[in-house]
Design a protein around this motif. Sequence first.
Motif, mmCIF file in Angstrom:
data_model
loop_
_atom_site.group_PDB
_atom_site.id
_atom_site.type_symbol
_atom_site.label_atom_id
_atom_site.label_comp_id
_atom_site.label_asym_id
_atom_site.label_seq_id
_atom_site.Cartn_x
_atom_site.Cartn_y
_atom_site.Cartn_z
ATOM 1 N N LEU A 38 1.079 -1.053 0.267
ATOM 2 C CA LEU A 38 0.698 -0.304 0.093
ATOM 3 C C LEU A 38 1.099 1.294 -0.362
ATOM 4 N N ASP A 39 0.444 2.462 -0.765
ATOM 5 C CA ASP A 39 0.685 3.288 -0.408
ATOM 6 C C ASP A 39 1.989 4.032 0.136
ATOM 7 N N VAL A 40 1.593 4.113 1.478
ATOM 8 C CA VAL A 40 1.393 5.387 3.031
ATOM 9 C C VAL A 40 2.679 4.260 3.087
ATOM 10 N N PRO A 41 2.911 2.659 3.374
ATOM 11 C CA PRO A 41 3.814 2.159 4.310
ATOM 12 C C PRO A 41 5.160 2.415 3.020
ATOM 13 N N LEU A 42 4.278 2.256 1.768
ATOM 14 C CA LEU A 42 5.628 1.785 0.047
ATOM 15 C C LEU A 42 6.104 3.026 0.620
ATOM 16 N N PHE A 43 5.671 4.610 0.576
ATOM 17 C CA PHE A 43 6.615 5.742 0.796
ATOM 18 C C PHE A 43 7.673 6.417 2.083
ATOM 19 N N ASN A 44 7.823 5.115 3.045
ATOM 20 C CA ASN A 44 8.296 5.326 4.365
ATOM 21 C C ASN A 44 9.169 3.848 3.678
ATOM 22 N N LEU A 48 13.582 5.157 3.531
ATOM 23 C CA LEU A 48 14.380 4.204 4.227
ATOM 24 C C LEU A 48 15.746 3.357 3.016
ATOM 25 N N ARG A 49 15.074 3.435 1.818
ATOM 26 C CA ARG A 49 15.891 2.419 1.069
ATOM 27 C C ARG A 49 16.825 3.676 -0.052
ATOM 28 N N GLU A 50 16.367 5.209 0.921
ATOM 29 C CA GLU A 50 17.316 6.581 -0.061
ATOM 30 C C GLU A 50 16.266 6.750 -1.238
ATOM 31 N N ARG A 73 5.229 13.265 1.796
ATOM 32 C CA ARG A 73 6.200 14.647 1.462
ATOM 33 C C ARG A 73 7.119 14.155 3.559
ATOM 34 N N GLU A 74 6.069 13.490 4.232
ATOM 35 C CA GLU A 74 7.477 13.447 5.779
ATOM 36 C C GLU A 74 8.331 12.644 4.924
ATOM 37 N N ALA A 75 8.141 11.758 4.031
ATOM 38 C CA ALA A 75 9.531 10.701 3.000
ATOM 39 C C ALA A 75 10.105 11.396 2.378
ATOM 40 N N GLY A 76 10.097 12.423 2.522
ATOM 41 C CA GLY A 76 11.138 13.580 0.969
ATOM 42 C C GLY A 76 10.936 13.043 -0.511
ATOM 43 N N PRO A 114 12.379 21.215 -1.627
ATOM 44 C CA PRO A 114 11.458 19.831 -1.465
ATOM 45 C C PRO A 114 10.724 19.367 -1.807
ATOM 46 N N PRO A 115 10.199 18.818 -1.737
ATOM 47 C CA PRO A 115 9.492 17.637 -1.865
ATOM 48 C C PRO A 115 8.829 18.519 -3.041
ATOM 49 N N SER A 116 8.385 18.145 -3.823
ATOM 50 C CA SER A 116 7.685 18.402 -5.306
ATOM 51 C C SER A 116 6.978 17.705 -6.027
#
Length: 136
Positions: A38-44, A48-50, A73-76, A114-116
């Motif tokens: 799922l997208d939210v855990p994927l972004f996190n 972590l994988r840079e 946004r939070e994941a950058g 910043p994230p765009s």
Amino acid sequence: MKFYIDENLSPLIAEPVGRVYRKYQFRTPAHESLRGVLDVPLFNDLALREFDAVITHDGRQLQEDHGERQALREAGLHWIGLPEAKVSGAHGVSVLAGTLLAAFPKILPELSGPPSAFHVAVDRVETGMVADAYPL
């Protein structure tokens, strides 16, 4: 820089784009063992994988689901949205890869900020591609 090609896009676009932009990595769900996440855990996980950006067709992530937009946004992570290809098969892969390649000269300089979000659209009159950018 590392780019994640979302599973709603053909993973075959990673190779031609990677051949042109050799100093960048273009990874797919198969490369990262992230199919069906799922997208939210994927972004996190991508943070972590840079990873630096997600390349996708999923415009709902920005327009309808504010939780997913916040997670980006939070994941950058930058978000790069490609238009739907009206064709399939090899022609569809070449259209998607060509669209991304044409938009990259406008997108890449913006990725240091910043994230765009970048909505890529075809513009046949001028440069061939337009990438509208705005903060996430």
